[in-house]
Design a protein around this motif. Sequence first.
Motif, PDB file in Angstrom:
ATOM      1  N   ALA A   2      12.796  -7.650   4.181  1.00 14.26           N
ATOM      2  CA  ALA A   2      12.260  -7.120   5.447  1.00 14.26           C
ATOM      3  C   ALA A   2      11.950  -5.633   5.317  1.00 14.26           C
ATOM      4  CB  ALA A   2      13.251  -7.380   6.578  1.00 14.26           C
ATOM      5  N   ALA A   3      11.149  -5.302   4.330  1.00 21.16           N
ATOM      6  CA  ALA A   3      10.660  -3.926   4.149  1.00 21.16           C
ATOM      7  C   ALA A   3       9.299  -4.058   3.492  1.00 21.16           C
ATOM      8  CB  ALA A   3      11.612  -3.136   3.264  1.00 21.16           C
ATOM      9  N   ASP A   4       8.380  -3.122   3.778  1.00 22.33           N
ATOM     10  CA  ASP A   4       7.039  -3.327   3.214  1.00 22.33           C
ATOM     11  C   ASP A   4       7.030  -3.034   1.707  1.00 22.33           C
ATOM     12  OD1 ASP A   4       6.714  -0.571   2.876  1.00 22.33           O
ATOM     13  OD2 ASP A   4       5.803  -0.354   4.851  1.00 22.33           O
ATOM     14  N   GLU A   5       5.896  -3.369   1.079  1.00 17.84           N
ATOM     15  CA  GLU A   5       5.862  -3.302  -0.391  1.00 17.84           C
ATOM     16  C   GLU A   5       6.070  -1.887  -0.910  1.00 17.84           C
ATOM     17  OE1 GLU A   5       2.733  -5.629  -2.329  1.00 17.84           O
ATOM     18  OE2 GLU A   5       2.636  -6.839  -0.508  1.00 17.84           O
ATOM     19  N   ALA A   6       5.519  -0.905  -0.210  1.00 19.12           N
ATOM     20  CA  ALA A   6       5.665   0.487  -0.660  1.00 19.12           C
ATOM     21  C   ALA A   6       7.143   0.894  -0.626  1.00 19.12           C
ATOM     22  CB  ALA A   6       4.833   1.404   0.224  1.00 19.12           C
ATOM     23  N   GLU A   7       7.814   0.501   0.446  1.00 18.05           N
ATOM     24  CA  GLU A   7       9.245   0.837   0.598  1.00 18.05           C
ATOM     25  C   GLU A   7      10.075   0.122  -0.479  1.00 18.05           C
ATOM     26  OE1 GLU A   7      10.332   3.050   2.554  1.00 18.05           O
ATOM     27  OE2 GLU A   7      12.135   2.507   3.674  1.00 18.05           O
ATOM     28  N   LEU A   8       9.731  -1.134  -0.725  1.00 20.98           N
ATOM     29  CA  LEU A   8      10.456  -1.886  -1.758  1.00 20.98           C
ATOM     30  C   LEU A   8      10.241  -1.246  -3.128  1.00 20.98           C
ATOM     31  CD1 LEU A   8       9.766  -5.563  -0.603  1.00 20.98           C
ATOM     32  CD2 LEU A   8      11.967  -4.368  -0.578  1.00 20.98           C
ATOM     33  N   SER A   9       9.010  -0.820  -3.414  1.00 23.03           N
ATOM     34  CA  SER A   9       8.729  -0.192  -4.712  1.00 23.03           C
ATOM     35  C   SER A   9       9.512   1.100  -4.860  1.00 23.03           C
ATOM     36  CB  SER A   9       7.241   0.151  -4.842  1.00 23.03           C
ATOM     37  OG  SER A   9       6.524  -1.016  -5.011  1.00 23.03           O
ATOM     38  N   ARG A  10       9.544   1.881  -3.790  1.00 20.87           N
ATOM     39  CA  ARG A  10      10.296   3.139  -3.818  1.00 20.87           C
ATOM     40  C   ARG A  10      11.787   2.857  -4.077  1.00 20.87           C
ATOM     41  NH1 ARG A  10      11.232   7.394  -0.160  1.00 20.87           N
ATOM     42  NH2 ARG A  10      11.556   6.030   1.597  1.00 20.87           N
ATOM     43  N   ALA A  11      12.305   1.820  -3.404  1.00 24.98           N
ATOM     44  CA  ALA A  11      13.721   1.466  -3.580  1.00 24.98           C
ATOM     45  C   ALA A  11      13.984   1.021  -5.016  1.00 24.98           C
ATOM     46  CB  ALA A  11      14.099   0.364  -2.596  1.00 24.98           C
ATOM     47  N   LEU A  12      13.043   0.234  -5.553  1.00 22.75           N
ATOM     48  CA  LEU A  12      13.247  -0.273  -6.922  1.00 22.75           C
ATOM     49  C   LEU A  12      13.179   0.852  -7.953  1.00 22.75           C
ATOM     50  CD1 LEU A  12      11.413  -3.597  -6.377  1.00 22.75           C
ATOM     51  CD2 LEU A  12      13.760  -3.366  -7.194  1.00 22.75           C
ATOM     52  N   ASP A  13      12.337   1.859  -7.703  1.00 24.07           N
ATOM     53  CA  ASP A  13      12.317   3.035  -8.593  1.00 24.07           C
ATOM     54  C   ASP A  13      13.701   3.685  -8.608  1.00 24.07           C
ATOM     55  OD1 ASP A  13       9.642   2.611  -9.051  1.00 24.07           O
ATOM     56  OD2 ASP A  13       8.945   4.176  -7.655  1.00 24.07           O
ATOM     57  N   ARG A  14      14.263   3.813  -7.419  1.00 24.36           N
ATOM     58  CA  ARG A  14      15.583   4.461  -7.327  1.00 24.36           C
ATOM     59  C   ARG A  14      16.656   3.601  -7.997  1.00 24.36           C
ATOM     60  NH1 ARG A  14      16.259   7.095  -1.280  1.00 24.36           N
ATOM     61  NH2 ARG A  14      14.224   8.064  -1.137  1.00 24.36           N
ATOM     62  N   ILE A  15      16.581   2.293  -7.770  1.00 24.27           N
ATOM     63  CA  ILE A  15      17.586   1.394  -8.364  1.00 24.27           C
ATOM     64  C   ILE A  15      17.491   1.470  -9.884  1.00 24.27           C
ATOM     65  CG2 ILE A  15      18.238  -1.044  -8.646  1.00 24.27           C
ATOM     66  CD1 ILE A  15      17.454  -1.460  -5.675  1.00 24.27           C
ATOM     67  N   GLU A  16      16.269   1.485 -10.388  1.00 27.21           N
ATOM     68  CA  GLU A  16      16.078   1.555 -11.845  1.00 27.21           C
ATOM     69  C   GLU A  16      16.662   2.865 -12.398  1.00 27.21           C
ATOM     70  OE1 GLU A  16      12.072   0.852 -13.157  1.00 27.21           O
ATOM     71  OE2 GLU A  16      12.748   0.723 -15.231  1.00 27.21           O
TER      72      GLU A  16
END
Length: 397
Positions: A372-386
């Motif tokens: 439940a977050a848009d693709e840009a937000e998910l990508s930003r989160a995944l950058d941080r997780i990585e």
Amino acid sequence: MFSPRFSLQSEALNSADADVWAVSDRAHQLADKGEDVIFLCVGDPNFDTPEPILDFARARLGVGRTHYSPAAGEPMLRRAIADIESKVSPHPCSPDDVVVFPGGTNAIYAVLACLLNPGEEIVIPEPMYIGYVPICDSLRLDVKKVACPPENNFAFDVEAIKAAIGDDTRAVMINTPVNPTGAMATPEQLRELAAFCRERGVWLVCDEMYSMITFARRHTSLRTAAEHLDNIVVIDGLSKSHAMSGWRLGWAVARGPLVERLIEFAGATIFGCPQFIQEAAAFALEFDTYFVKQMREAYEKRRDLIVPRINSIPGLSCYSPEAGMFVMVDVSQVAESGEAFAGALLDAERVSVLPGAPFGASAVNHVRLTLAADEAELSRALDRIERFVTAGSRQAS
Ligand SMILES: Cc1ncc(COP(=O)(O)O)c(C=O)c1O
């Protein structure tokens, strides 16, 4: 001197573990202080309720649909729900089989309150929806959990559930598609379990809150799959499928005597849901497949973005959920537990995810990410997780 004393029911709720949301609460505190926190912890659709539904509700408000309504639900909504069931099921559904509640949570509460006494046993597969815990605590039920382990992608396990049903079992509660795992039961599994429970005089309750958010294959309701309907109850609602979580609209579909009990319970505790909301809900069910499809496709795209990204990060892994709004990530290679991972991720990178343990012992090495977050937000989160995982493994080496 007055010293407050409370009921056993309230004490049971009060003594329950409260730290399910500890990481997320801390994330909110950080956000309140102005920190850039990304929230991937909640299952609240990040879409607005579709405009035609809003328009319909406004129109019904405008004509004064703001009074008491029948405890069982408005006839128009009960009919819309029955029609949906009848369309796909070999068992025709009558509006008389439907009881409306303010949300799925309340429907589950009412059903379990009508079926079980304090101390009685209910079998529930885990990982399970976190919301079942306070309901079962408050009703003081004896919950027998059945593990659906990650080695098997948390797959629905009929044999394990059957094996857990004993002489003391009064009810089994299942959830398909499952929050948090996205696993789905097959029609054959549902049919088999329904028959087994019936033979043993056990109720089978099926929470189908994500029935309209499935990807590769369609959901089959327990009501459609089962041969006999007298021991089964199906619960569903509009919170997820129609992005209507705040409207509080859910329902239970059952047969004869249980329906009567549920209506009595709803009468005693709710005394009818708002008229204009029920009518907008009926409108949503009858006319709104386009928006449901759009949202479902968006969740699917997000899943297909997240899953390969997670699997490309050394030390993390996940499988691709068949349905629902969540991805479960195995963090056992990089953290002591899901809880340790979630806490450290928030500290280091300000991403809030839910630890797996509160969903059940099988998920202790996992964290749950929401779609439940848009693709840009998910990508930003995944950058941080990585970055977080890579920094951790650099430190460890
Ligand atoms: C599996 C499951 N059942 C029930 C509910 C509760 O639904 P509602 O928000 O309509 O009370 C949720 C909400 O997250 C859920 O995930």
